[in-house]
Design a protein around this motif. Structure first.
Motif, PDB file in Angstrom:
ATOM      1  N   THR A 373     -59.689  35.498  21.101  1.00  0.00           N
ATOM      2  CA  THR A 373     -59.882  35.726  19.518  1.00  0.00           C
ATOM      3  C   THR A 373     -58.744  34.829  19.039  1.00  0.00           C
ATOM      4  O   THR A 373     -58.821  34.022  17.940  1.00  0.00           O
ATOM      5  N   MET A 374     -57.550  35.110  19.672  1.00  0.00           N
ATOM      6  CA  MET A 374     -56.353  34.300  19.083  1.00  0.00           C
ATOM      7  C   MET A 374     -56.551  32.828  19.282  1.00  0.00           C
ATOM      8  O   MET A 374     -56.252  31.995  18.528  1.00  0.00           O
ATOM      9  N   LEU A 375     -56.944  32.241  20.406  1.00  0.00           N
ATOM     10  CA  LEU A 375     -57.183  30.985  20.395  1.00  0.00           C
ATOM     11  C   LEU A 375     -58.357  30.514  19.548  1.00  0.00           C
ATOM     12  O   LEU A 375     -58.127  29.300  18.958  1.00  0.00           O
ATOM     13  N   ASP A 376     -59.571  31.052  19.308  1.00  0.00           N
ATOM     14  CA  ASP A 376     -60.444  30.851  18.393  1.00  0.00           C
ATOM     15  C   ASP A 376     -59.851  30.645  16.844  1.00  0.00           C
ATOM     16  O   ASP A 376     -60.116  29.602  16.344  1.00  0.00           O
ATOM     17  N   ALA A 377     -58.833  31.563  16.639  1.00  0.00           N
ATOM     18  CA  ALA A 377     -58.318  31.440  15.342  1.00  0.00           C
ATOM     19  C   ALA A 377     -57.397  30.052  15.141  1.00  0.00           C
ATOM     20  O   ALA A 377     -57.490  29.343  14.129  1.00  0.00           O
ATOM     21  N   PHE A 393     -52.596  23.385  23.853  1.00  0.00           N
ATOM     22  CA  PHE A 393     -53.346  24.643  24.592  1.00  0.00           C
ATOM     23  C   PHE A 393     -54.427  23.817  25.359  1.00  0.00           C
ATOM     24  O   PHE A 393     -54.559  24.114  26.606  1.00  0.00           O
ATOM     25  N   TYR A 394     -55.164  23.135  24.824  1.00  0.00           N
ATOM     26  CA  TYR A 394     -56.435  22.731  25.506  1.00  0.00           C
ATOM     27  C   TYR A 394     -55.911  21.712  26.483  1.00  0.00           C
ATOM     28  O   TYR A 394     -56.740  21.595  27.494  1.00  0.00           O
ATOM     29  N   VAL A 400     -58.708  25.446  32.956  1.00  0.00           N
ATOM     30  CA  VAL A 400     -58.881  26.798  33.534  1.00  0.00           C
ATOM     31  C   VAL A 400     -59.524  27.718  32.836  1.00  0.00           C
ATOM     32  O   VAL A 400     -60.299  28.550  33.321  1.00  0.00           O
ATOM     33  N   ILE A 401     -59.755  27.728  31.369  1.00  0.00           N
ATOM     34  CA  ILE A 401     -60.593  28.584  30.881  1.00  0.00           C
ATOM     35  C   ILE A 401     -62.176  28.551  31.063  1.00  0.00           C
ATOM     36  O   ILE A 401     -62.905  29.280  31.127  1.00  0.00           O
ATOM     37  N   LEU A 418     -64.755  27.180  22.647  1.00  0.00           N
ATOM     38  CA  LEU A 418     -63.206  26.739  22.469  1.00  0.00           C
ATOM     39  C   LEU A 418     -63.377  25.310  23.249  1.00  0.00           C
ATOM     40  O   LEU A 418     -62.321  24.620  23.262  1.00  0.00           O
ATOM     41  N   LEU A 419     -64.398  25.115  23.961  1.00  0.00           N
ATOM     42  CA  LEU A 419     -64.465  23.954  24.766  1.00  0.00           C
ATOM     43  C   LEU A 419     -64.485  22.655  23.926  1.00  0.00           C
ATOM     44  O   LEU A 419     -64.866  22.617  22.920  1.00  0.00           O
TER      45      LEU A 419
END
Ligand code: ADP
Ligand code: MG
Length: 639
Positions: A373-377, A393-394, A400-401, A418-419
């Motif tokens: 959720t944090m990454l999505d935000a 981050f990406y 990894v994700i 997120l991709l």
């Protein structure tokens, strides 16, 4: 230990080497010694708290755990005392004279010459104690284990060269005093303001009080007509805490500054850089816990090796239980660092128990959801800084994700969002699946992607020729994990995902009736050639067929629907795994002059094999028999 007084011991060779290094290369950032010694004192108190669960008698009459720092200007010493678990004589010899873990070597191999970064490393490899010698010419350790008699204390003395002495002493108070006899160039650490400053900087989050003697300002009254006398700070017998003394994660979010969060991160992760982002929550419900989770700004170098360790520390009701609690975070989020404090787990929880606990499962799921959720935000934020953070981050953790697509079915949608990909029309790794969908052509029914060994191989793949000609965008995937991960994904937001190198191309409405008819006609016309090819290449292909997907290339390899691609097969073979043999499909371009040449050729077999081998090369492989390939090419060239 006998009563005959001090016994001499030699340091383990690595320790001697390390000590030399510590004193000669970390002197530009000497203040870290205090952080390390306070951290050890705090660990010793954690250990007492933990052992005290089964041995309440260990607390003696001294239940309030603390660390005390005292300064003695006359003797030029600074002493760090704790009333934690203490050391037995044997432990003093073992733990302060040898390095049990393979710590030293690792530590030394990581040294970069950048003193700041190197100083950060010292705590990471279990060699923090020795940092005392940066500022001390001699260290005296006096200690008594909580289970030992008053007469069974130990004194350990060393000047940090080749050896140390150990003797038995009486020690009334439980725990350890580390007495540093300061070098002449380190006398600034006798100033209390300086020491307080360092404690605040590095150790504020430590959950037990770090105390110093309270000082008061004293000034004698001047007599009538005399000049005022200079005042001075005088120590009292009272001790006061210098730090906030509450575990950072138990505090209220809005009472914690970004600097405090950052310093805490550096401490738990031993990372020198600030974190990218964090999330801090108290979770209530059937399982109660607090999570403070950080995204680092850089991937650890071992992230993709077997040595990669989960970065979560587990506490139970503020008692430290274990490091690297890998049950608390799914493997595809192993880069996350931080702390989980559970109110429900038993204090004597073991790793085995963690594996089976339902609470742990709940916490793991809660952690994963929060991080995603944090990454999505971040990804959605309009703030440029956040977008920059997401990019970082990406770049560091994107691959990894992706593992999560196969590992964590429940969060697939969240992960897919997120991709980011580069595409056949856009090199930047910035296209999300939603972006792609928004750009799809009228009549396009699928999200097309191609997997290959490298981005350039993906971009120049013969399989994209028709897509390029028709102006259809294709996602390029070149991470090792992509092909495996995409096996689990059949659609995004209602739109099917299609790997263009698998199965027959179906462009649906994007291909008009005329084109389809032309293909059928070509297939009909080429049937004799195709049959002959199938025969010639029987050992290498499962099928030969005519295609419209090629424009410039004579042929390409395709994988049957649901089969492993040649690339994945190569990867698995490299990893030493047994792979079921499966042969690719060869598709030929009836418009290509080389293919046209096949008809009636008197070198049919050579030509057929060359066309096949070239298709292998075009997608990043090697012909089975490279020498034979070269021979055939040469013979054709000579004609
Ligand atoms: P680490 O803390 O990573 O184990 P250190 O070099 O900092 O490595 O400390 C070495 C060991 O010395 C510790 O693991 C502990 O066993 C012992 N030790 C150091 N300081 C104390 C202390 N104040 N009380 C009890 N044991 C201590
Ligand atoms: Mg330590």
């Amino acid at each position: 230990m006998s009563e005959q007084g001090a016994q001499k011991h030699s340091f383990q060779a690595e320790v001697a080497q390390l000590l030399h290094l510590v004193t000669h290369s970390l002197y530009s950032n000497p203040e870290i010694f205090l952080r390390e010694l306070i951290s050890n004192a705090s660990d010793a108190c954690d250990k007492l708290r933990f052992e005290g669960i089964n041995h309440p008698e260990y607390y003696e009459n001294d239940p309030d755990l603390h660390v005390r720092v005292s300064l003695d200007k006359d003797n030029k010493t600074i002493t760090i005392s704790d009333n934690g678990i203490g050391l037995t004589q044997q432990e003093a010899i073992d733990n302060l004279g040898t390095i049990a873990k393979s710590g030293t070597k690792d530590f030394m191999s990581k040294l970069s010459g950048d003193q700041k970064a190197d100083a950060q490393l010292i705590g990471q490899f279990g060699v923090g104690f020795y940092s005392g010698f940066i500022v001390a010419e001699k260290i005296t350790v006096e200690s008594r284990h909580a289970a030992a008699d008053v007469a069974d204390g130990v004194r350990w003395i060393s000047s940090g060269t080749g050896d140390f002495e150990v003797e038995q002493i009486n020690k009334a108070s439980r725990g350890t005093d580390i007495i540093l006899h300061l070098r002449d160039n380190a006398l600034e650490y006798l100033e209390s303001y300086k020491v307080k400053q360092i404690i605040n900087k590095y150790s504020d989050h430590i959950s037990l009080p770090i105390e110093m003697q309270k000082e008061i300002w004293q000034q004698e009254e001047a007599a009538e007509g005399e000049e005022a006398k200079p005042g001075q700070m005088v120590k009292t017998d009272e001790w006061e805490a210098i730090n906030s003394a509450s575990a950072l994660w138990t505090r209220n979010k809005n009472e914690i500054t970004d600097e405090q969060y950052t310093e805490f991160y550096k401490n738990v992760s031993h990372d020198f850089d600030a974190p990218l982002a964090w999330t801090h929550n108290r979770v209530e419900g059937s399982t109660e816990y607090t999570q403070l989770l950080y995204i680092p700004s850089k991937a650890a170098s071992n992230l993709f090796t077997r040595e990669a360790k989960a970065g979560i520390k587990l506490y139970v009701k503020r008692v430290f239980i274990m490091d690297e609690a890998d049950n608390l975070i799914p493997n595809y989020l192993r880069f996350v660092q931080g702390v989980v404090d559970s109110a429900d787990l038993p204090l004597n929880v073991s790793r085995e128990l963690l594996q089976e606990s339902r609470d742990v499962k709940t916490i793991r799921e809660g952690n994963a959801r929060r991080v995603l959720t944090m990454l999505d935000a971040l990804a959605k934020s309009e703030d440029e800084k956040d977008q920059e953070k997401f990019k970082t981050f990406y770049a560091e953790f994107g691959s990894v994700i992706k593992e999560g697509l196969g590992e964590d079915f429940g969060n697939r949608e969240r992960i897919l969002k997120l991709l980011r990909f580069s595409t056949s029309t856009n090199d930047e790794v910035s296209t999300s699946l939603a972006d792609y969908k928004a750009r799809m052509k009228d009549g396009q029914k699928a999200i097309y992607y191609v997997t290959a060994e490298s981005l350039s191989a993906a971009k120049n793949s013969p399989q994209l020729e028709l897509f390029k000609k028709k102006g259809i965008e294709v996602l390029l995937m070149a991470d090792r994990v992509d092909e495996w991960a995409m096996e689990f994904i059949h659609e995004f937001d209602g739109t099917p995902m299609q790997n263009v190198s698998k199965g027959a191309v179906d462009l649906g409405d994007l291909q008009d009736a005329e084109e389809k008819k032309a293909l059928e006609a070509a297939a009909e016309q080429f049937k004799p050639v195709v049959d002959k090819l199938s025969d010639s290449l029987k050992a290498k292909t499962q099928q030969v067929r005519v295609t419209t997907r090629l424009v410039d290339s004579p042929a390409c390899l395709v994988t049957g629907e649901g089969e492993l691609s040649p690339q994945l097969i190569r990867m698995l073979k490299q990893a030493g795994q047994a792979v079921p043999e499966s042969k690719p499909i060869l598709e030929i371009n009836p418009e290509h002059p080389l293919v046209k040449k096949l008809e009636g050729s008197n070198q049919f077999d050579d030509l057929a094999n060359v066309i096949f081998d070239q298709a292998v090369i075009a997608e990043g492989g090697l012909p089975d028999d490279p020498a034979a390939y070269v021979k055939r090419i040469n013979s054709l060239l000579l004609k």
